[in-house]
Write an enzyme that holds these catalytic residues in place. Structure first.
Site, short mmCIF file in Angstrom:
data_model
loop_
_atom_site.label_atom_id
_atom_site.label_comp_id
_atom_site.label_asym_id
_atom_site.label_seq_id
_atom_site.Cartn_x
_atom_site.Cartn_y
_atom_site.Cartn_z
N LEU A 66 1.23 -1.07 0.04
CA LEU A 66 0.31 -0.07 0.12
C LEU A 66 0.60 1.53 -0.10
O LEU A 66 2.37 1.31 0.64
CB LEU A 66 -0.92 0.24 0.75
CG LEU A 66 -1.86 -1.56 1.11
CD1 LEU A 66 -1.98 -2.03 2.41
CD2 LEU A 66 -3.51 -0.82 0.39
N PRO A 67 0.39 2.95 -0.12
CA PRO A 67 1.36 3.72 -0.44
C PRO A 67 2.08 4.03 0.54
O PRO A 67 2.93 4.29 1.03
CB PRO A 67 0.01 4.58 -0.26
CG PRO A 67 -1.29 3.95 -1.38
CD PRO A 67 -1.06 2.53 -0.95
N THR A 97 6.13 0.14 2.41
CA THR A 97 7.28 0.65 3.45
C THR A 97 6.78 2.00 4.61
O THR A 97 5.66 3.02 4.08
CB THR A 97 8.37 1.78 2.13
OG1 THR A 97 8.53 0.78 0.99
CG2 THR A 97 9.68 2.38 2.78
N LYS A 172 15.26 -1.08 4.83
CA LYS A 172 14.69 -0.55 3.99
C LYS A 172 15.67 1.53 3.85
O LYS A 172 15.87 1.72 3.22
CB LYS A 172 13.36 -0.76 3.93
CG LYS A 172 12.84 0.16 3.23
CD LYS A 172 13.04 -0.51 1.63
CE LYS A 172 12.05 0.85 0.74
NZ LYS A 172 12.55 0.70 -0.83
N LYS A 247 9.47 10.80 -0.22
CA LYS A 247 8.47 10.01 1.39
C LYS A 247 9.64 9.01 1.69
O LYS A 247 9.44 9.04 3.54
CB LYS A 247 7.81 8.99 0.75
CG LYS A 247 6.96 8.07 1.54
CD LYS A 247 6.55 6.49 0.82
CE LYS A 247 5.99 5.51 1.90
NZ LYS A 247 5.44 4.20 1.56
P1 NAD Z 1 0.61 2.41 -6.24
O1 NAD Z 1 0.02 4.07 -5.30
O2 NAD Z 1 1.36 2.06 -7.42
O3 NAD Z 1 -0.03 1.86 -5.01
C1 NAD Z 1 -0.68 1.35 -4.56
C2 NAD Z 1 -1.74 0.39 -4.02
O4 NAD Z 1 -2.91 0.60 -3.40
C3 NAD Z 1 -3.07 1.19 -5.17
O5 NAD Z 1 -3.23 0.67 -6.39
C4 NAD Z 1 -4.02 1.95 -4.50
O6 NAD Z 1 -5.73 2.40 -4.83
C5 NAD Z 1 -4.11 0.76 -3.39
N1 NAD Z 1 -4.71 1.55 -2.08
C6 NAD Z 1 -5.15 2.59 -1.68
N2 NAD Z 1 -5.65 2.36 -0.30
C7 NAD Z 1 -5.83 1.07 -0.70
C8 NAD Z 1 -6.48 0.41 0.99
N3 NAD Z 1 -7.46 1.58 1.27
N4 NAD Z 1 -7.12 -0.75 0.36
C9 NAD Z 1 -7.09 -1.51 -0.47
N5 NAD Z 1 -5.56 -0.74 -1.06
C10 NAD Z 1 -5.65 0.27 -1.51
O7 NAD Z 1 2.26 2.50 -4.71
P2 NAD Z 1 3.73 2.44 -5.36
O8 NAD Z 1 4.70 2.31 -6.22
O9 NAD Z 1 2.79 0.10 -5.63
O10 NAD Z 1 4.38 1.69 -4.32
C11 NAD Z 1 3.29 0.77 -2.75
C12 NAD Z 1 4.66 0.47 -1.95
O11 NAD Z 1 5.67 0.00 -2.22
C13 NAD Z 1 5.27 1.97 -1.25
O12 NAD Z 1 4.94 1.80 0.69
C14 NAD Z 1 6.54 2.59 -1.40
O13 NAD Z 1 7.36 3.08 -0.75
C15 NAD Z 1 7.46 0.87 -2.38
N6 NAD Z 1 7.93 1.23 -3.15
C16 NAD Z 1 7.32 1.64 -3.78
C17 NAD Z 1 9.06 1.30 -4.61
C18 NAD Z 1 8.57 1.79 -6.34
O14 NAD Z 1 9.74 2.45 -7.30
N7 NAD Z 1 7.38 2.24 -6.69
C19 NAD Z 1 9.64 0.53 -4.55
C20 NAD Z 1 10.09 0.21 -3.32
C21 NAD Z 1 9.16 0.26 -2.52
#
Ligand code: NAD
Length: 297
Positions: A66-67, A97, A172, A247
């Site tokens: 999740l975000p 994260t 991390k 973030k």
């Molecule tokens: P994203 O915003 O693309 O995806 C998050 C998903 O969660 C979305 O589809 C959103 O609709 C869903 N969501 C939000 N609230 C919700 C709820 N209450 N119930 C169900 N679903 C819900 O984010 P991402 O890029 O996939 O990143 C996810 C996590 O991974 C974050 O914590 C980010 O910091 C971490 N991360 C991301 C990357 C990257 O390169 N994108 C790399 C390493 C770690």
């Protein structure tokens, strides 16, 4: 070995991770607040659920991606959250994260319900999620780590036990803080060198065979044209966005304040990335800091 897996949060990372679980033969039940994200997965063979509670009802293990902190707390504790229906000994794997303290809070709550929990944030971006080559940094008991490994190995190429609950998150945050600092340092040195009259390629070559060498200088150089196939050579598109870096630095900052650790360069890095975002570059890769320091010609 788990056969019934649940997945909550099917965004840029989670969508690919869930697909890899399907490809490796798991029966998968998924939920996301975004209906399109769910239908993309159900078309690929997953079952859709109406909320996190419905996911936990049918799964032995649930991964969440999740975000940020509040989304994770809502999915766990909110109305129709995972904890309202998870059965005894269900394993909850939290891969967003969030920082170590959210994981420690969730671990206390899950323990009261007889539910297993680990924190398991990832390194590697969207491409690694797609290719199944993520690194998982895991915090939790050795027993839960071994259980989780059977599922995490389907989405990543490295699964590392970092210690007790929260230590995956701690690893991390520390790594990403160092990455931000070393990227800014690389950008700063390469900018100074060029202002002094050096050719950027010559200087990068010297750095990469000298003591200044780091991942940012060698494999992800922020100056356009030094390396092919890195964001700096593609107008800073793709890669790891300045917003995500800010973030993670914000989380490192709060975690450091809590344990009274001195992180002067981490704090400055946080402010630099926030300034980059404030100037309208939130969509750029984090190596854009080079352009930020260089300014307009
Ligand atoms: P994203 O915003 O693309 O995806 C998050 C998903 O969660 C979305 O589809 C959103 O609709 C869903 N969501 C939000 N609230 C919700 C709820 N209450 N119930 C169900 N679903 C819900 O984010 P991402 O890029 O996939 O990143 C996810 C996590 O991974 C974050 O914590 C980010 O910091 C971490 N991360 C991301 C990357 C990257 O390169 N994108 C790399 C390493 C770690």
């Amino acid at each position: 070995c788990f056969s019934r897996v649940g997945f909550v949060g099917l965004g840029n990372m989670g969508g690919h991770m869930a697909r890899n679980l399907l490809k490796k033969g798991h029966r998968l039940t998924v939920f996301d607040v975004n209906e399109t994200a769910v239908s993309n997965l159900t078309e690929a063979g997953a079952n859709g659920a109406a909320n996190p509670a419905e996911v936990a009802e049918v799964a032995d293990v649930v991964v969440s991606m999740l975000p940020s902190n509040q989304h994770v707390l809502d999915v766990y504790n909110g109305r129709n959250g995972l904890l309202s229906s998870a059965k005894r000994n269900t394993l909850l794997i939290e891969s967003s994260t969030t920082g170590p303290f959210v994981s420690q809070t969730l671990a206390n709550e899950t323990e009261k319900c007889g539910v297993r929990f680990i924190d398991s944030p990832v390194s590697g971006g969207v491409n690694a999620a797609k290719d199944g080559t993520l690194t998982f940094m895991v915090g939790g008991s050795k027993e839960n780590f071994e259980l989780a490994k059977t599922v995490l190995e389907k989405m990543g190429s490295r699964v590392v036990h970092c210690g007790d609950i929260g230590m995956g998150q701690a690893a991390k945050l520390c790594n990403n803080m160092l990455l931000a600092i070393s990227m800014i340092g690389t950008a700063e040195a390469l900018n100074l060198g060029q202002k002094l009259g050096l050719d950027a390629k010559v200087l990068a070559d010297i750095v990469n065979s000298s003591t200044g060498k780091c991942w940012s200088s060698e494999l992800y150089n922020p100056v356009p044209g030094i390396l092919d196939n890195v964001p700096s050579s593609k107008n800073y598109e793709g890669g790891f966005g300045t917003t995500l870096m800010a973030k993670d630095l914000g989380l490192a900052q709060s975690a450091a304040a809590k344990v009274e650790a001195t992180i002067p360069l981490g704090s400055l890095a946080h402010q630099i990335y926030r300034a980059i975002i404030a100037q309208g570059f939130s969509k750029k890769d984090f190596s854009f800091v080079y352009q930020f320091l260089k300014g307009q010609e």
